[in-house]
Each structure stands twice: as structure tokens, then as C-alpha cells.
Design a protein around this motif. Structure first.
Motif, PDB file in Angstrom:
ATOM      1  N   HIS A 196       1.154  -1.210  -0.232  1.00 34.17           N
ATOM      2  CA  HIS A 196      -0.284  -0.125  -0.357  1.00 34.17           C
ATOM      3  C   HIS A 196       0.501   1.455   0.046  1.00 34.17           C
ATOM      4  O   HIS A 196       0.668   2.456   0.426  1.00 34.17           O
ATOM      5  N   GLY A 197       2.003   1.744  -0.244  1.00 27.36           N
ATOM      6  CA  GLY A 197       3.033   2.571  -0.175  1.00 27.36           C
ATOM      7  C   GLY A 197       4.246   1.934  -0.768  1.00 27.36           C
ATOM      8  O   GLY A 197       4.809   1.250  -0.879  1.00 27.36           O
ATOM      9  N   LEU A 198       4.733   2.832  -1.700  1.00 27.62           N
ATOM     10  CA  LEU A 198       6.066   2.510  -2.544  1.00 27.62           C
ATOM     11  C   LEU A 198       7.176   2.610  -1.025  1.00 27.62           C
ATOM     12  O   LEU A 198       8.294   2.265  -1.145  1.00 27.62           O
ATOM     13  N   GLU A 199       7.413   3.680  -0.313  1.00 27.64           N
ATOM     14  CA  GLU A 199       8.299   3.938   0.878  1.00 27.64           C
ATOM     15  C   GLU A 199       7.323   3.811   2.289  1.00 27.64           C
ATOM     16  O   GLU A 199       7.303   5.155   3.107  1.00 27.64           O
ATOM     17  N   PRO A 200       6.857   2.675   2.396  1.00 33.95           N
ATOM     18  CA  PRO A 200       5.857   2.696   3.802  1.00 33.95           C
ATOM     19  C   PRO A 200       6.441   3.273   5.209  1.00 33.95           C
ATOM     20  O   PRO A 200       7.999   2.614   5.547  1.00 33.95           O
ATOM     21  N   LYS A 201       5.377   3.614   5.591  1.00 34.65           N
ATOM     22  CA  LYS A 201       6.415   4.057   6.758  1.00 34.65           C
ATOM     23  C   LYS A 201       5.735   2.385   7.866  1.00 34.65           C
ATOM     24  O   LYS A 201       4.771   2.107   7.688  1.00 34.65           O
ATOM     25  N   GLY A 202       6.483   2.714   9.138  1.00 28.49           N
ATOM     26  CA  GLY A 202       6.927   1.714   9.615  1.00 28.49           C
ATOM     27  C   GLY A 202       6.856   0.633   9.136  1.00 28.49           C
ATOM     28  O   GLY A 202       6.621  -0.304  10.303  1.00 28.49           O
ATOM     29  N   LEU A 203       7.609   0.454   8.175  1.00 31.43           N
ATOM     30  CA  LEU A 203       8.486  -1.097   7.454  1.00 31.43           C
ATOM     31  C   LEU A 203       9.250  -1.872   8.206  1.00 31.43           C
ATOM     32  O   LEU A 203       9.103  -2.974   8.544  1.00 31.43           O
ATOM     33  N   ASP A 204       9.803  -0.276   8.999  1.00 39.11           N
ATOM     34  CA  ASP A 204      11.077  -1.625   9.942  1.00 39.11           C
ATOM     35  C   ASP A 204      10.310  -1.995  10.898  1.00 39.11           C
ATOM     36  O   ASP A 204      10.952  -3.106  11.698  1.00 39.11           O
ATOM     37  N   ASN A 205       9.504  -1.513  11.389  1.00 38.88           N
ATOM     38  CA  ASN A 205       8.730  -2.388  12.874  1.00 38.88           C
ATOM     39  C   ASN A 205       7.373  -3.292  12.182  1.00 38.88           C
ATOM     40  O   ASN A 205       8.194  -3.959  13.216  1.00 38.88           O
ATOM     41  N   ALA A 206       7.310  -3.408  11.317  1.00 35.62           N
ATOM     42  CA  ALA A 206       6.861  -4.217  11.003  1.00 35.62           C
ATOM     43  C   ALA A 206       8.003  -5.714  11.115  1.00 35.62           C
ATOM     44  O   ALA A 206       7.048  -7.118  10.623  1.00 35.62           O
ATOM     45  N   ILE A 207       8.723  -5.310  10.257  1.00 31.68           N
ATOM     46  CA  ILE A 207       9.529  -6.509  10.420  1.00 31.68           C
ATOM     47  C   ILE A 207      10.022  -6.677  11.231  1.00 31.68           C
ATOM     48  O   ILE A 207      10.272  -8.361  10.941  1.00 31.68           O
ATOM     49  N   SER A 208      10.922  -5.803  12.132  1.00 31.23           N
ATOM     50  CA  SER A 208      10.619  -6.636  13.911  1.00 31.23           C
ATOM     51  C   SER A 208       9.882  -7.205  14.600  1.00 31.23           C
ATOM     52  O   SER A 208       9.634  -8.458  14.919  1.00 31.23           O
ATOM     53  N   GLU A 209       8.606  -6.846  14.512  1.00 31.14           N
ATOM     54  CA  GLU A 209       7.546  -7.396  14.586  1.00 31.14           C
ATOM     55  C   GLU A 209       6.850  -8.866  14.011  1.00 31.14           C
ATOM     56  O   GLU A 209       7.247  -9.968  14.625  1.00 31.14           O
ATOM     57  N   PHE A 210       7.196  -9.252  13.113  1.00 34.85           N
ATOM     58  CA  PHE A 210       7.106 -10.458  11.739  1.00 34.85           C
ATOM     59  C   PHE A 210       8.044 -11.046  12.860  1.00 34.85           C
ATOM     60  O   PHE A 210       8.169 -12.121  12.946  1.00 34.85           O
ATOM     61  N   LYS A 211      10.015 -10.940  12.766  1.00 37.97           N
ATOM     62  CA  LYS A 211      10.540 -11.599  12.656  1.00 37.97           C
ATOM     63  C   LYS A 211      10.765 -12.198  14.552  1.00 37.97           C
ATOM     64  O   LYS A 211      11.348 -13.518  14.982  1.00 37.97           O
ATOM     65  N   LYS A 212      10.418 -11.035  15.184  1.00 37.30           N
ATOM     66  CA  LYS A 212       9.884 -11.258  17.059  1.00 37.30           C
ATOM     67  C   LYS A 212       8.885 -12.559  16.897  1.00 37.30           C
ATOM     68  O   LYS A 212       9.180 -13.166  17.652  1.00 37.30           O
ATOM     69  N   ALA A 213       7.644 -12.651  15.985  1.00 33.86           N
ATOM     70  CA  ALA A 213       6.392 -13.576  16.065  1.00 33.86           C
ATOM     71  C   ALA A 213       7.257 -15.186  16.180  1.00 33.86           C
ATOM     72  O   ALA A 213       6.734 -15.792  16.757  1.00 33.86           O
ATOM     73  N   VAL A 214       8.494 -15.193  15.477  1.00 29.13           N
ATOM     74  CA  VAL A 214       8.913 -16.247  14.518  1.00 29.13           C
ATOM     75  C   VAL A 214      10.480 -16.441  14.780  1.00 29.13           C
ATOM     76  O   VAL A 214      11.080 -17.886  15.291  1.00 29.13           O
ATOM     77  N   LYS A 215      11.256 -15.812  15.248  1.00 24.25           N
ATOM     78  CA  LYS A 215      12.104 -16.125  16.159  1.00 24.25           C
ATOM     79  C   LYS A 215      12.250 -17.458  17.142  1.00 24.25           C
ATOM     80  O   LYS A 215      12.778 -18.183  16.885  1.00 24.25           O
ATOM     81  N   PRO A 216      11.535 -17.378  18.197  1.00 25.56           N
ATOM     82  CA  PRO A 216      11.677 -18.046  19.081  1.00 25.56           C
ATOM     83  C   PRO A 216      11.208 -19.260  18.496  1.00 25.56           C
ATOM     84  O   PRO A 216      11.935 -20.941  19.467  1.00 25.56           O
ATOM     85  N   TYR A 217      10.857 -19.334  17.476  1.00 23.35           N
ATOM     86  CA  TYR A 217      10.471 -21.106  16.829  1.00 23.35           C
ATOM     87  C   TYR A 217      11.670 -21.471  15.532  1.00 23.35           C
ATOM     88  O   TYR A 217      11.281 -22.485  15.446  1.00 23.35           O
ATOM     89  N   SER A 218      12.487 -20.572  15.690  1.00 26.56           N
ATOM     90  CA  SER A 218      13.298 -20.508  13.947  1.00 26.56           C
ATOM     91  C   SER A 218      14.788 -21.122  14.258  1.00 26.56           C
ATOM     92  O   SER A 218      14.778 -20.382  15.680  1.00 26.56           O
ATOM     93  N   PRO A 219      15.418 -21.489  13.580  1.00 30.04           N
ATOM     94  CA  PRO A 219      16.925 -21.356  13.438  1.00 30.04           C
ATOM     95  C   PRO A 219      17.353 -19.652  14.064  1.00 30.04           C
ATOM     96  O   PRO A 219      16.850 -18.540  13.024  1.00 30.04           O
ATOM     97  N   SER A 220      18.384 -19.370  14.699  1.00 29.67           N
ATOM     98  CA  SER A 220      19.293 -17.419  14.510  1.00 29.67           C
ATOM     99  C   SER A 220      20.007 -18.130  13.530  1.00 29.67           C
ATOM    100  O   SER A 220      20.268 -16.711  13.501  1.00 29.67           O
ATOM    101  N   GLN A 221      20.684 -18.908  12.699  1.00 32.62           N
ATOM    102  CA  GLN A 221      21.281 -19.337  11.390  1.00 32.62           C
ATOM    103  C   GLN A 221      21.283 -20.171  11.388  1.00 32.62           C
ATOM    104  O   GLN A 221      20.826 -21.397  11.055  1.00 32.62           O
TER     105      GLN A 221
END
Length: 161
Positions: free
Chosen positions: A105-130
Motif C-alpha cells: 500500500h505504499g512505495l516507501e511505507p512508514k513503519g516498515l522496519d517496525n513491521a519487519i521487527s514484529e514479524f521476526k519477533k513472532a517467528v524467531k523463538p521457533y526458528s533457527p537463529s543461523q
């Protein structure tokens, strides 16, 4: 019978992996591609799962996009057995959807870094770190999330214990 189930699961897993890899190339530097294509693949899996769980799912018109991704996640998690209705993948899919919405919904979306961080935070405890000695990328988190959905669906179908 068990051998047949095992063979079917193996075939379906290979088909899933090939489909994911063909649509979401791991060497792409474009995170948008991984997020958007991964989201589409997850949506296909959700629609297929709902169609299997609901006897007359044609009345839902899932294929006509009358149901948004978030609604499909909610319905799929509600249809899941007690063993799978509250697993991490549902929350990760919601975060992936938020991330995808930012990108679409945007070429340069506001809050993208935060959305990426939230997604990673939801997955990270269940995925390999490396992976292969390197930190997991957004591609890896998307792959892990869509794969997690695939595993839950196959478990719900009785193909995985």
C-alpha cells in the motif's frame, strides 16, 4: 497404509519446497519479493486447508478473494484441532500479513522496519537463529513461517503425528 501416508507426505513436501523455491528465490536481495510471494503461498495453503475442513466450502467463495488473508488465518486457526489452534504460526501469519500490507500500500511505507521487527519477533523463538553460519534473513523467516503452516496443515490432515 502407513507407507502410503509416508510416500504422500514426502511427495507433498517436495512439491511444496519446489513451489516455494520457484516463486521465492533465496538469492534475491529484494525483501519485498520474499514477503509478497511468501504471503501468496501461505494464502493458497490456508484456502486449501479451509476447503478440506469445511464440507461445502464453495459457499465461502475463498478463491474469489471475498475473504481477506487475516480472515482466512482466523478461520483456519478456529478450525484447527485443540493441538494446533494456538500454535505460533497463526500469530506469525498475522504479522506477515501486516508486513505485506505495508509493502503493498505504499512505495516507501512508514513503519516498515517496525513491521519487519514484529514479524521476526513472532517467528524467531521457533526458528533457527543461523543458517549455514549466517544470521537468518527475512527470506528465512518467511520460509519458516510458510513451512510451519504447511506442517500444521499436514498434521491436521493426519499425515504427521
Amino acid at each position: 497404509m502407513e507407507m502410503n501416508v509416508s510416500n504422500n507426505l514426502e511427495k507433498e513436501t517436495l512439491a511444496f519446497q519446489e513451489r516455494f523455491m520457484s516463486h521465492v528465490p533465496s538469492d534475491s536481495k529484494d525483501i519485498s519479493l520474499a514477503i509478497l510471494k511468501g504471503h501468496l503461498l501461505a494464502e493458497e495453503i490456508l484456502a486449501d486447508y479451509i476447503s478440506i475442513k469445511i464440507k461445502h466450502s464453495e459457499h465461502l467463495r475463498l478463491e474469489k478473494n471475498h475473504w481477506g488473508f487475516a480472515n482466512k488465518v482466523e478461520l483456519a486457526s478456529a478450525l484447527a484441532s485443540d493441538k494446533h489452534h494456538d500454535v505460533w504460526v497463526w500469530n506469525a501469519l498475522k504479522k506477515l500479513n501486516s508486513l505485506r500490507n505495508k509493502l503493498s500500500h505504499g512505495l516507501e511505507p512508514k513503519g516498515l522496519d517496525n513491521a519487519i521487527s514484529e514479524f521476526k519477533k513472532a517467528v524467531k523463538p521457533y526458528s533457527p537463529s543461523q543458517y549455514k553460519g549466517e544470521e537468518v534473513t527475512i527470506y528465512g523467516y518467511v520460509l519458516f513461517t510458510v513451512s510451519g503452516l504447511f506442517v500444521v496443515v499436514k498434521a491436521e490432515e493426519g499425515l504427521i503425528a
